[in-house]
Design an enzyme around this catalytic site. Structure first.
Site, PDB file in Angstrom:
ATOM      1  N   SER A 144     105.890  14.856  25.014  1.00  0.00           N
ATOM      2  CA  SER A 144     104.805  15.764  25.408  1.00  0.00           C
ATOM      3  C   SER A 144     105.155  17.201  25.059  1.00  0.00           C
ATOM      4  CB  SER A 144     104.592  15.676  26.929  1.00  0.00           C
ATOM      5  OG  SER A 144     103.718  16.689  27.374  1.00  0.00           O
ATOM      6  N   TYR A 157     107.770  15.197  36.311  1.00  0.00           N
ATOM      7  CA  TYR A 157     107.251  14.628  35.056  1.00  0.00           C
ATOM      8  C   TYR A 157     107.842  15.299  33.827  1.00  0.00           C
ATOM      9  CZ  TYR A 157     103.622  13.743  31.456  1.00  0.00           C
ATOM     10  OH  TYR A 157     102.941  13.410  30.304  1.00  0.00           O
ATOM     11  N   LYS A 161     109.775  13.921  30.093  1.00  0.00           N
ATOM     12  CA  LYS A 161     109.283  14.115  28.726  1.00  0.00           C
ATOM     13  C   LYS A 161     110.336  14.824  27.878  1.00  0.00           C
ATOM     14  CE  LYS A 161     105.873  11.724  29.240  1.00  0.00           C
ATOM     15  NZ  LYS A 161     105.486  10.621  28.350  1.00  0.00           N
TER      16      LYS A 161
END
Ligand SMILES: NC(=O)C1=CN([C@@H]2O[C@H](COP(=O)(O)OP(=O)(O)OC[C@H]3O[C@@H](n4cnc5c(N)ncnc54)[C@H](O)[C@@H]3O)[C@@H](O)[C@H]2O)C=CC1
Ligand SMILES: C[C@H](O)[C@@H]1OC(=O)[C@H](O)[C@@H]1O
Length: 254
Positions: A144, A157, A161
């Protein structure tokens, strides 16, 4: 000759969103495609139908990527069905938005287990199969833009990534001698189920749109071309790379 003709491509979390677009994109590029999915039998079947409509063989295998044995089973069943594994697209992920100071332990643990460890085990299982086969392959992690920047409600999160991006850099070194290329795609904000609730906030959605030089949020299909490219022999000398697919959002400081 199509870009992925003769290749078997595996995609995790492919019943919806970016994974599904990648699976269908790979089929349109001539690959047979095996998808992993977590729970949505109907959506997984619909994805396989789209793969078959593109004239390729498709197969859906249910499993939770957080469990290491899911990866082994996924690869074994793919080989049983289509004979080999040429490409692994590690895509499955979750992003339960939550504030940092009161983040539940279980939310952190599950996010790391699914996004980072799930990707690790899938890539490891696929790489072992590729080494046994002896003719190289490609690993592609759906990381990401969040590997490079932070998010107030994504403290659990964004590290996963960044971890996937780092994993592709290290596996590129570990697997180069086997002819296995390892790269990541870094999507920006793509309209899918993962952020449906977050972007239901009109003000936030407009703010995100305004930050994007190309003038729109992404669609899952925007990732298909970059993933097919990295999977294909057109990217034969590309490994350890990270490809931003964000409409220019990352570079738009002022
Ligand atoms: N939508 C976006 O703006 C962005 C998404 N991403 C990443 O793209 C990937 C795909 O997400 P989207 O297509 O956007 O959303 P999505 O919610 O449509 O897709 C995520 C998929 O992962 C599957 N999944 C979740 N937990 C799983 C598990 N334990 N085992 C197997 N499958 C599981 C879901 O069932 C779903 O099909 C994710 O890794 C996400 O972090 C990266 C950057 C931006
Ligand atoms: C789910 C979020 O909208 C999305 O996930 C990412 O990785 C992007 O950076 C967005 O924050």
């Amino acid at each position: 000759m199509k870009l992925l003709e003769g290749k078997t491509v595996l995609v995790t979390g492919a019943s919806t969103g970016i994974g599904r677009a990648a699976a269908v994109g790979a089929a349109k590029a001539g690959a047979d495609v095996v998808i992993n999915y977590h729970s949505r039998d109907d959506e997984a079947a619909a994805c396989v139908a789209e793969i078959e409509a593109a004239g390729q063989r498709g197969l859906a295998i249910k499993g939770d990527v957080a469990a290491p044995e899911t990866a082994t089973e996924f690869v074994v069943k793919a080989v049983e069905a289509f004979g080999k594994v040429d490409v692994m697209v590690s895509n499955a992920g979750i992003c339960p938005f939550h504030s940092f100071l009161d983040m539940p332990v279980e939310t952190v643990q599950r996010t790391v287990q699914v996004n980072l460890l799930g990707g690790y085990f899938m890539c490891q299982a696929a790489a072992n199969q590729m080494v046994r086969q002896g003719h190289g392959g490609a690993l592609i992690a759906v990381s990401s833009i969040s590997a490079l920047v932070g998010g107030e409600y994504q403290t659990h999160y964004t590290p996963t990534k960044a971890g996937l991006h780092s994993l592709m850099q290290s596996t590129a070194i570990a697997l180069g001698k086997h002819g296995i290329r390892c790269n990541s795609v870094l999507p920006g904000t793509i309209l899918t189920e993962i952020n449906k609730d977050d972007l239901a906030d009109e003000a936030k959605r407009k703010y995100m749109e305004a930050r994007i030089p190309l003038g729109r949020l992404g669609q899952a299909e925007d990732l298909a071309g970059p993933i097919v490219f990295l999977a294909s022999d057109m990217a034969a000398y590309v490994t350890g790379a990270a490809l931003l697919v964000d409409g220019g959002a990352f570079v738009n400081l002022q």
